[in-house]
Write a protein that holds these residues in place. Structure first.
Motif, PDB file in Angstrom:
ATOM      1  N   THR A   1      -3.620  44.513  62.084  1.00 15.63           N
ATOM      2  CA  THR A   1      -2.498  45.216  61.461  1.00 15.63           C
ATOM      3  C   THR A   1      -1.251  45.058  62.316  1.00 15.63           C
ATOM      4  O   THR A   1      -1.281  45.311  63.525  1.00 15.63           O
ATOM      5  CB  THR A   1      -2.818  46.702  61.281  1.00 15.63           C
ATOM      6  OG1 THR A   1      -3.968  46.827  60.444  1.00 15.63           O
ATOM      7  CG2 THR A   1      -1.652  47.433  60.631  1.00 15.63           C
ATOM      8  N   HIS A   2      -0.177  44.632  61.679  1.00  9.42           N
ATOM      9  CA  HIS A   2       1.097  44.432  62.359  1.00  9.42           C
ATOM     10  C   HIS A   2       2.123  45.396  61.768  1.00  9.42           C
ATOM     11  O   HIS A   2       2.303  45.448  60.549  1.00  9.42           O
ATOM     12  CB  HIS A   2       1.598  42.989  62.187  1.00  9.42           C
ATOM     13  CG  HIS A   2       0.610  41.945  62.615  1.00  9.42           C
ATOM     14  ND1 HIS A   2       0.580  41.439  63.902  1.00  9.42           N
ATOM     15  CD2 HIS A   2      -0.377  41.314  61.933  1.00  9.42           C
ATOM     16  CE1 HIS A   2      -0.381  40.525  63.991  1.00  9.42           C
ATOM     17  NE2 HIS A   2      -0.975  40.449  62.811  1.00  9.42           N
ATOM     18  N   GLN A   3       2.783  46.147  62.624  1.00  7.48           N
ATOM     19  CA  GLN A   3       3.815  47.067  62.173  1.00  7.48           C
ATOM     20  C   GLN A   3       5.096  46.297  61.839  1.00  7.48           C
ATOM     21  O   GLN A   3       5.455  45.345  62.537  1.00  7.48           O
ATOM     22  CB  GLN A   3       4.116  48.110  63.255  1.00  7.48           C
ATOM     23  CG  GLN A   3       2.920  48.995  63.616  1.00  7.48           C
ATOM     24  CD  GLN A   3       2.489  49.877  62.461  1.00  7.48           C
ATOM     25  OE1 GLN A   3       3.314  50.317  61.673  1.00  7.48           O
ATOM     26  NE2 GLN A   3       1.187  50.130  62.357  1.00  7.48           N
ATOM     27  N   LEU A   4       5.760  46.718  60.769  1.00 12.23           N
ATOM     28  CA  LEU A   4       7.016  46.098  60.375  1.00 12.23           C
ATOM     29  C   LEU A   4       8.179  46.833  61.027  1.00 12.23           C
ATOM     30  O   LEU A   4       8.071  48.012  61.363  1.00 12.23           O
ATOM     31  CB  LEU A   4       7.165  46.127  58.846  1.00 12.23           C
ATOM     32  CG  LEU A   4       6.086  45.382  58.064  1.00 12.23           C
ATOM     33  CD1 LEU A   4       6.299  45.545  56.563  1.00 12.23           C
ATOM     34  CD2 LEU A   4       6.078  43.901  58.424  1.00 12.23           C
TER      35      LEU A   4
ATOM     36  N   GLU B   1       3.316  51.413  53.482  1.00  8.77           N
ATOM     37  CA  GLU B   1       2.912  51.856  54.806  1.00  8.77           C
ATOM     38  C   GLU B   1       3.733  51.255  55.935  1.00  8.77           C
ATOM     39  O   GLU B   1       3.520  51.608  57.100  1.00  8.77           O
ATOM     40  CB  GLU B   1       1.427  51.537  55.027  1.00  8.77           C
ATOM     41  CG  GLU B   1       0.508  52.176  53.979  1.00  8.77           C
ATOM     42  CD  GLU B   1      -0.937  51.744  54.148  1.00  8.77           C
ATOM     43  OE1 GLU B   1      -1.353  51.535  55.299  1.00  8.77           O
ATOM     44  OE2 GLU B   1      -1.632  51.599  53.138  1.00  8.77           O
ATOM     45  N   GLY B   2       4.657  50.332  55.624  1.00  2.00           N
ATOM     46  CA  GLY B   2       5.470  49.739  56.674  1.00  2.00           C
ATOM     47  C   GLY B   2       4.670  48.888  57.633  1.00  2.00           C
ATOM     48  O   GLY B   2       4.997  48.786  58.822  1.00  2.00           O
ATOM     49  N   GLN B   3       3.619  48.261  57.133  1.00  2.00           N
ATOM     50  CA  GLN B   3       2.776  47.402  57.959  1.00  2.00           C
ATOM     51  C   GLN B   3       2.133  46.357  57.075  1.00  2.00           C
ATOM     52  O   GLN B   3       2.157  46.448  55.850  1.00  2.00           O
ATOM     53  CB  GLN B   3       1.692  48.220  58.658  1.00  2.00           C
ATOM     54  CG  GLN B   3       0.697  48.862  57.678  1.00  2.00           C
ATOM     55  CD  GLN B   3      -0.339  49.734  58.353  1.00  2.00           C
ATOM     56  OE1 GLN B   3      -0.061  50.353  59.372  1.00  2.00           O
ATOM     57  NE2 GLN B   3      -1.537  49.782  57.795  1.00  2.00           N
ATOM     58  N   THR B   4       1.563  45.336  57.715  1.00  2.00           N
ATOM     59  CA  THR B   4       0.833  44.324  56.972  1.00  2.00           C
ATOM     60  C   THR B   4      -0.369  43.892  57.794  1.00  2.00           C
ATOM     61  O   THR B   4      -0.332  43.914  59.033  1.00  2.00           O
ATOM     62  CB  THR B   4       1.730  43.106  56.654  1.00  2.00           C
ATOM     63  OG1 THR B   4       1.010  42.173  55.846  1.00  2.00           O
ATOM     64  CG2 THR B   4       2.196  42.405  57.918  1.00  2.00           C
TER      65      THR B   4
ATOM     66  N   ALA C   1       0.470  41.376  48.123  1.00  2.00           N
ATOM     67  CA  ALA C   1       0.694  41.341  49.567  1.00  2.00           C
ATOM     68  C   ALA C   1       1.829  42.262  49.980  1.00  2.00           C
ATOM     69  O   ALA C   1       1.916  42.681  51.141  1.00  2.00           O
ATOM     70  CB  ALA C   1       0.994  39.905  50.008  1.00  2.00           C
ATOM     71  N   LEU C   2       2.712  42.594  49.031  1.00  2.00           N
ATOM     72  CA  LEU C   2       3.833  43.483  49.336  1.00  2.00           C
ATOM     73  C   LEU C   2       3.457  44.967  49.277  1.00  2.00           C
ATOM     74  O   LEU C   2       4.200  45.802  49.785  1.00  2.00           O
ATOM     75  CB  LEU C   2       4.985  43.232  48.359  1.00  2.00           C
ATOM     76  CG  LEU C   2       5.931  42.064  48.659  1.00  2.00           C
ATOM     77  CD1 LEU C   2       6.951  41.921  47.547  1.00  2.00           C
ATOM     78  CD2 LEU C   2       6.633  42.265  49.997  1.00  2.00           C
ATOM     79  N   LEU C   3       2.321  45.288  48.638  1.00  2.00           N
ATOM     80  CA  LEU C   3       1.985  46.690  48.433  1.00  2.00           C
ATOM     81  C   LEU C   3       1.842  47.446  49.750  1.00  2.00           C
ATOM     82  O   LEU C   3       2.399  48.530  49.925  1.00  2.00           O
ATOM     83  CB  LEU C   3       0.704  46.820  47.605  1.00  2.00           C
ATOM     84  CG  LEU C   3       0.785  46.317  46.158  1.00  2.00           C
ATOM     85  CD1 LEU C   3      -0.561  46.483  45.469  1.00  2.00           C
ATOM     86  CD2 LEU C   3       1.869  47.053  45.393  1.00  2.00           C
ATOM     87  N   GLU C   4       1.075  46.897  50.680  1.00  2.00           N
ATOM     88  CA  GLU C   4       0.883  47.550  51.969  1.00  2.00           C
ATOM     89  C   GLU C   4       2.199  47.621  52.735  1.00  2.00           C
ATOM     90  O   GLU C   4       2.505  48.626  53.381  1.00  2.00           O
ATOM     91  CB  GLU C   4      -0.170  46.803  52.794  1.00  2.00           C
ATOM     92  CG  GLU C   4      -0.473  47.461  54.140  1.00  2.00           C
ATOM     93  CD  GLU C   4      -1.455  46.659  54.983  1.00  2.00           C
ATOM     94  OE1 GLU C   4      -1.930  47.199  55.992  1.00  2.00           O
ATOM     95  OE2 GLU C   4      -1.724  45.491  54.629  1.00  2.00           O
ATOM     96  N   CYS C   5       2.987  46.546  52.645  1.00  2.00           N
ATOM     97  CA  CYS C   5       4.273  46.524  53.351  1.00  2.00           C
ATOM     98  C   CYS C   5       5.185  47.639  52.855  1.00  2.00           C
ATOM     99  O   CYS C   5       5.804  48.360  53.644  1.00  2.00           O
ATOM    100  CB  CYS C   5       4.965  45.175  53.149  1.00  2.00           C
ATOM    101  SG  CYS C   5       4.025  43.735  53.700  1.00  2.00           S
TER     102      CYS C   5
END
Length: 349
Positions: A163-166, A154-157, A147-151
């Motif tokens: 898709t939510h931007q971090l 790409e700075g999002q999840t 679950a952390l890979l995309e975060c």
């Protein structure tokens, strides 16, 4: 199904505030960066004593917008280091204690159905923070780790197809214990590759440990640590770091070092092109903290171990022979010719 990215959590100051546009670095910006990061370094070293150079690598990863893996035995200050960096910066901090029963939604957040409005409301998880401290990351299952890979990349999840931007800046500082293997899940190569650098805290020497006893006999310095900068200032500094000059000679040196890991007979898997990019970015941050507007080969050499070693996979013969990735990186650095820089290799004016 394609969905447009949302901005959940970005406008809420609890989650780091809106991602503001980065202003162009102005005159004196480099001096401001040097002064501010010196104060942050001093704050961190007032808590984590006797580890010279450790704060510099940590802050370089922060300025280069990377992520940091802190790997060492229990009790040497891994979490303290991460907390000290977080408290030195006035921004939102999230902490996750990884356990085998942790779910991906515990990290990213979950949609809750509100009966009053008959709508789903997104409840952000701890990854919606500027600095995310992940304690004992290798205790979580591979599904949760993924679950952390995309975060991280790409700075999002993405939660339930949305898709939510971090918020930015966004830094993951993860710790793991390499000794106790019971009940742990080794980090996959894809996730290790997303950490810009891996550091080990190590044991302090006698004088540093005595100083630690004196400082923490009655209280903990971490409780009195105050912020010396904020997230928006770090965004400005990160933009400045990206603009630093790296000559073609320095870039060829980076490519030569990374390429040598792919051809070394003691390695089954060398470093990826992502490693080249992250090594250069981290070197720019080190150069900026030294007050230079250009990268030197010395910056590359200083960061070769923390940036490259954790990405390498040894052959069976190397592993049985007691060889470590760090020693092979040192060997590659020694064998790779250092470019002779000409005046034109500095920032052109």
């Amino acid at each position: 199904m394609h969905t447009e990215p949302t901005t959940s959590g970005l406008s809420d100051p609890r989650y780091g505030g809106a991602a503001a546009a980065e202003p162009a670095p102005g005159p004196g910006a480099l001096d401001e960066l040097v002064e501010t990061m010196a104060r942050v370094r001093g704050a961190v070293e007032s808590v984590v004593t006797g580890r010279p150079g450790l704060a510099d690598i940590t802050l370089a990863v922060l300025l280069a917008e990377g992520h940091l893996l802190v790997e060492d035995v229990p009790g040497v200050g891994k979490t303290t280091l991460a907390k000290a960096v977080a408290r030195s910066i006035d921004c939102h901090v999230g902490r996750i204690q990884f356990t085998p029963d942790l779910l991906p939604s515990d990290l990213t957040g979950v949609n809750i159905f509100r009966t009053g409005s008959h709508e789903f409301e997104f409840r952000p998880g701890p990854v919606f923070s500027n600095i995310v401290i992940g304690d004992e990351i290798n205790r979580a299952s591979p599904k949760t780790q993924s679950a952390l890979l995309e975060c991280m990349e790409e700075g999002q999840t993405t939660v339930d197809g949305t898709t939510h931007q971090l918020p930015r800046p966004f830094l993951v500082v993860a710790t793991q214990n390499p000794v106790e293997m019971e009940g742990t899940y080794p980090l996959p190569e894809a996730q290790r590759d997303r950490f810009m650098a891996r550091i080990t805290v190590g044991y302090p020497d006698v004088d540093a440990e005595m100083l630690m006893l004196d400082r923490q006999e009655a209280t903990t310095p971490l409780a009195h640590l105050e912020a010396v900068t904020d997230g928006h200032t770090l965004l400005r500094f990160s933009a400045l770091v990206r603009s630093l000059y790296a000559s073609p000679s320095v870039k060829r040196y980076v490519v030569g070092l990374v390429g040598a890991t792919r051809e070394h007979p003691g390695l089954r898997l060398g470093a990826s092109p992502r490693a080249s990019l992250q090594l250069l970015r981290a070197a720019k941050a080190i150069a900026a903290m030294a007050g230079r507007d250009h990268v030197l080969p010395d910056d590359i050499q200083r960061l070769a171990r923390p940036v490259l070693a954790h990405r390498l996979i040894l052959t069976t013969e190397s592993r049985l022979g007691g060889v470590t990735p760090e020693t092979l990186v040192d060997e590659i650095v020694q064998r790779t010719p250092v470019p002779a820089l000409e005046p034109a290799d500095r920032r052109p004016y």
